[in-house]
Each structure stands twice: as structure tokens, then as C-alpha cells.
Design a protein around this motif. Sequence first.
Motif, PDB file in Angstrom:
ATOM      1  N   VAL A 128      -4.820  49.807  51.173  1.00 49.48           N
ATOM      2  CA  VAL A 128      -3.955  48.797  51.782  1.00 49.48           C
ATOM      3  C   VAL A 128      -3.412  47.850  50.725  1.00 49.48           C
ATOM      4  O   VAL A 128      -2.226  47.493  50.729  1.00 49.48           O
ATOM      5  N   MET A 129      -4.266  47.441  49.799  1.00 44.55           N
ATOM      6  CA  MET A 129      -3.819  46.534  48.745  1.00 44.55           C
ATOM      7  C   MET A 129      -2.760  47.198  47.871  1.00 44.55           C
ATOM      8  O   MET A 129      -1.735  46.591  47.527  1.00 44.55           O
ATOM      9  N   VAL A 130      -2.983  48.455  47.506  1.00 45.32           N
ATOM     10  CA  VAL A 130      -2.015  49.181  46.681  1.00 45.32           C
ATOM     11  C   VAL A 130      -0.675  49.323  47.417  1.00 45.32           C
ATOM     12  O   VAL A 130       0.393  49.105  46.845  1.00 45.32           O
ATOM     13  N   LEU A 131      -0.744  49.666  48.717  1.00 52.14           N
ATOM     14  CA  LEU A 131       0.482  49.792  49.503  1.00 52.14           C
ATOM     15  C   LEU A 131       1.196  48.447  49.612  1.00 52.14           C
ATOM     16  O   LEU A 131       2.429  48.375  49.521  1.00 52.14           O
ATOM     17  N   GLY A 132       0.430  47.373  49.811  1.00 48.71           N
ATOM     18  CA  GLY A 132       1.034  46.049  49.912  1.00 48.71           C
ATOM     19  C   GLY A 132       1.723  45.633  48.628  1.00 48.71           C
ATOM     20  O   GLY A 132       2.828  45.063  48.653  1.00 48.71           O
ATOM     21  N   LEU A 133       1.094  45.916  47.489  1.00 42.90           N
ATOM     22  CA  LEU A 133       1.706  45.598  46.209  1.00 42.90           C
ATOM     23  C   LEU A 133       2.950  46.446  45.968  1.00 42.90           C
ATOM     24  O   LEU A 133       3.966  45.960  45.463  1.00 42.90           O
ATOM     25  N   ALA A 134       2.870  47.729  46.344  1.00 38.74           N
ATOM     26  CA  ALA A 134       4.016  48.623  46.152  1.00 38.74           C
ATOM     27  C   ALA A 134       5.210  48.195  47.004  1.00 38.74           C
ATOM     28  O   ALA A 134       6.364  48.303  46.573  1.00 38.74           O
ATOM     29  N   LEU A 135       4.937  47.717  48.210  1.00 32.33           N
ATOM     30  CA  LEU A 135       6.001  47.275  49.115  1.00 32.33           C
ATOM     31  C   LEU A 135       6.380  45.813  48.902  1.00 32.33           C
ATOM     32  O   LEU A 135       7.235  45.283  49.611  1.00 32.33           O
ATOM     33  N   ARG A 136       5.714  45.145  47.948  1.00 33.75           N
ATOM     34  CA  ARG A 136       5.963  43.739  47.625  1.00 33.75           C
ATOM     35  C   ARG A 136       5.706  42.817  48.812  1.00 33.75           C
ATOM     36  O   ARG A 136       6.343  41.794  48.970  1.00 33.75           O
ATOM     37  N   ARG A 137       4.735  43.197  49.631  1.00 29.24           N
ATOM     38  CA  ARG A 137       4.309  42.340  50.735  1.00 29.24           C
ATOM     39  C   ARG A 137       3.105  41.502  50.343  1.00 29.24           C
ATOM     40  O   ARG A 137       2.757  40.551  51.031  1.00 29.24           O
ATOM     41  N   GLU A 138       2.439  41.896  49.277  1.00 27.50           N
ATOM     42  CA  GLU A 138       1.225  41.217  48.839  1.00 27.50           C
ATOM     43  C   GLU A 138       1.387  40.755  47.397  1.00 27.50           C
ATOM     44  O   GLU A 138       2.115  41.358  46.620  1.00 27.50           O
ATOM     45  N   THR A 139       0.725  39.670  47.055  1.00 26.85           N
ATOM     46  CA  THR A 139       0.662  39.214  45.675  1.00 26.85           C
ATOM     47  C   THR A 139      -0.793  39.213  45.230  1.00 26.85           C
ATOM     48  O   THR A 139      -1.685  38.873  46.010  1.00 26.85           O
ATOM     49  N   ALA A 140      -1.023  39.620  44.013  1.00 21.17           N
ATOM     50  CA  ALA A 140      -2.392  39.709  43.505  1.00 21.17           C
ATOM     51  C   ALA A 140      -2.967  38.317  43.271  1.00 21.17           C
ATOM     52  O   ALA A 140      -2.242  37.372  42.961  1.00 21.17           O
ATOM     53  N   SER A 141      -4.277  38.193  43.448  1.00 18.64           N
ATOM     54  CA  SER A 141      -4.978  36.944  43.149  1.00 18.64           C
ATOM     55  C   SER A 141      -6.389  37.290  42.706  1.00 18.64           C
ATOM     56  O   SER A 141      -6.945  38.325  43.080  1.00 18.64           O
ATOM     57  N   ARG A 142      -6.972  36.421  41.883  1.00 18.81           N
ATOM     58  CA  ARG A 142      -8.333  36.664  41.393  1.00 18.81           C
ATOM     59  C   ARG A 142      -9.332  36.690  42.542  1.00 18.81           C
ATOM     60  O   ARG A 142     -10.241  37.505  42.568  1.00 18.81           O
ATOM     61  N   ARG A 143      -9.156  35.773  43.507  1.00 16.48           N
ATOM     62  CA  ARG A 143     -10.083  35.708  44.633  1.00 16.48           C
ATOM     63  C   ARG A 143     -10.030  36.997  45.444  1.00 16.48           C
ATOM     64  O   ARG A 143     -11.061  37.531  45.851  1.00 16.48           O
ATOM     65  N   LYS A 144      -8.830  37.515  45.661  1.00 11.70           N
ATOM     66  CA  LYS A 144      -8.686  38.726  46.472  1.00 11.70           C
ATOM     67  C   LYS A 144      -9.301  39.937  45.769  1.00 11.70           C
ATOM     68  O   LYS A 144     -10.004  40.749  46.384  1.00 11.70           O
ATOM     69  N   PHE A 145      -9.051  40.049  44.449  1.00 14.35           N
ATOM     70  CA  PHE A 145      -9.638  41.168  43.714  1.00 14.35           C
ATOM     71  C   PHE A 145     -11.158  41.030  43.618  1.00 14.35           C
ATOM     72  O   PHE A 145     -11.878  42.031  43.646  1.00 14.35           O
ATOM     73  N   ALA A 146     -11.653  39.797  43.508  1.00 13.26           N
ATOM     74  CA  ALA A 146     -13.106  39.594  43.484  1.00 13.26           C
ATOM     75  C   ALA A 146     -13.724  39.998  44.818  1.00 13.26           C
ATOM     76  O   ALA A 146     -14.774  40.648  44.862  1.00 13.26           O
ATOM     77  N   ALA A 147     -13.054  39.617  45.923  1.00 11.13           N
ATOM     78  CA  ALA A 147     -13.548  39.986  47.247  1.00 11.13           C
ATOM     79  C   ALA A 147     -13.525  41.496  47.434  1.00 11.13           C
ATOM     80  O   ALA A 147     -14.451  42.093  47.999  1.00 11.13           O
ATOM     81  N   LEU A 148     -12.457  42.133  46.965  1.00  9.18           N
ATOM     82  CA  LEU A 148     -12.362  43.585  47.063  1.00  9.18           C
ATOM     83  C   LEU A 148     -13.470  44.253  46.255  1.00  9.18           C
ATOM     84  O   LEU A 148     -14.101  45.214  46.704  1.00  9.18           O
TER      85      LEU A 148
END
Length: 315
Positions: A128-148
Motif C-alpha cells: 500500500v505504501m509503495v502504491l501510494g508513493l507511486a500514485l503520489r497520494r502519500e508522502t514519506a515520513s520517518r514516523r511512518k517508516f518506523a511504524a512500518l
Amino acid sequence: MSQTALAASVPAPTVQPATGRPASVRGVGLCLLSAVAFGLAALFGKQCFAAGFSVSSMLAARFGIAALVFWLIVGIRRPALPGPRLLLSCLALGGVGYAVQAACYFSALTRIDASLVGQILYVYPAMVMVLGLALRRETASRRKFAALGCSIAGLGLLLGYAGSNGPVAPAGALLAFCSAIAYALYITAANGLPEDFDVYLLSALVCSSAAVSVAAFGLTTGSLRLPAQPTGWLWLLPIALVSSVISIGCFLAGLRLVGASTAAILSCLEPVVTAASAIVVFGDRFNAGQVAGAAVVLAAVILLRPAAGTRPVSS
């Protein structure tokens, strides 16, 4: 995954999610409630199979009952109906996306250990994160990657230590992986629907089209089989009401408040619930690795909690 939680407003501090919409305590709570309800689905499903339901007949009845409940709610609320294009999108979301995901998941449960199914399924938050980044619906953040990272590590411990007995059937593993792909696509597509689309109407359309799709498949393949034991119908009610009505309604509502990737990560609480319910119902035991895994998964939930100092949301 009660329904009053969908309409409850809980003004609270929020963080800014990937989609630019403020994430609220309500959104996080809805996603977690959905995860709890979904986490019980494997137990309810196995009881249905033990009573004599086939996968297709159980799913058709499950989605049919859930659709009826959602349509009753829609009849009371009377929301605006969608246009033809949006209607077709919703029907495809249920008839293809959700029906395929559920069919693959429960079919995998009949072939391999439930913990292994869960372990494979929960690669979907990364998808989901990869798809969101590919579609530019999501922006990366340290907190989100840490949670993942916490969710992946915790699930590896929780489900890896649970293990499975005997050799793993390749067909079961493949079905579980297909379930993960279908769920990631389903979440991404649902997150792209209009924000003002009524959650109950969307849920009614998704469940209705999923019920028709699964029933048609069962009739075509001759795989519809009803239980010989009356207890099978009793187990059907919780999987329809708890693991469908509550889980689907709460997830779609929470999805709009926190975004797709955050909702997916929060849903990683599901296998923790599955393992805990197995302890209570079947007397299973947690070993040290599973306890550690549960703690790490819960750490992901803490990382995604709304932070202080940001603007509250109201609805």
C-alpha cells in the motif's frame, strides 16, 4: 469492523497524514476496531468450515447478510446515490477486489496454518505504501517508516514463532500472497473515492457485489455447499456481523481520516487479535517470541498516534 462509533465525533489533536487530511483519534480508533473485528474472522471462518460450509457458500452468505444490514442503514439515512461511473467503481471494488481478497484468504486457511496465512497477508501494508508513493497520494515520513518497520518486525516474531506443522502447501502460500496483493489494491482504490461518499452506502455496494460475485463463482464451479450441522449457521452470524459489518464499516470510515498507508499499518493489530483469541478459545499458548512480537506490533500503533500541538478535526 458498535456502528455508532462511525458517527461519533471525538475532537482531538492530530497529525498531518500523507493525503493532507488531519488524522484524528477517531480515525485511528476506527481502524483499530476494524482490525479487532477482522482478527476474529479466521476463528469464525474455521468454525464455519468445520460445520460443513464451503469457502464460496460461507462467503456468499457472509457478504449477503452484511449487505442486508448496510442496506437497512442506508434506507434510514437516505444518502445521495452515486452517478453511473462511481457506482460501477464501487461494484467493481466489492465484486472483484474484496471478493478476490476474501476468497484467496479463506481458501488459504483451508490449506496452510492460519499463522502462516497471516504472515504472508501482512506484506500488504508495504504494498500500500509503495502504491501510494507511486500514485503520489502519500508522502514519506520517518514516523511512518518506523511504524512500518515495527509492524513487519513484530509480525515476523509473532507469526514466525507460531510456526506451522508439517510441510507448507505451495498452493496455500500462493493464495495468501494473492490475498495480500488484492487487499493492497482494494485499499488503494477505496482511498481514491470521493471524501463525501456515504460510508454505509459504499459498504452496502461493496458487500452486495461481493456476495453476487462469490455466489456466481460457486454456482459456476459447483462449489456451493451448506453445512450439515446447525451450529454452522450460528458461526455465520458473527463472521457476517462482527467481521464484516463492523470491520468493513469502521475500516472505510477510518481510512478517510488517516490515509491508506496508515490504515494499513494500524490493521497489523489484526494477527495479534487472532493469536490472543486463539489463546482464550482454544487454549493456545504464547511463547516468548510471540509476546515480543505482539509488543512490537503495538509499538507501531503508538508511533501512529495523533501527536500534540496540531489542529483538531471535526465532522
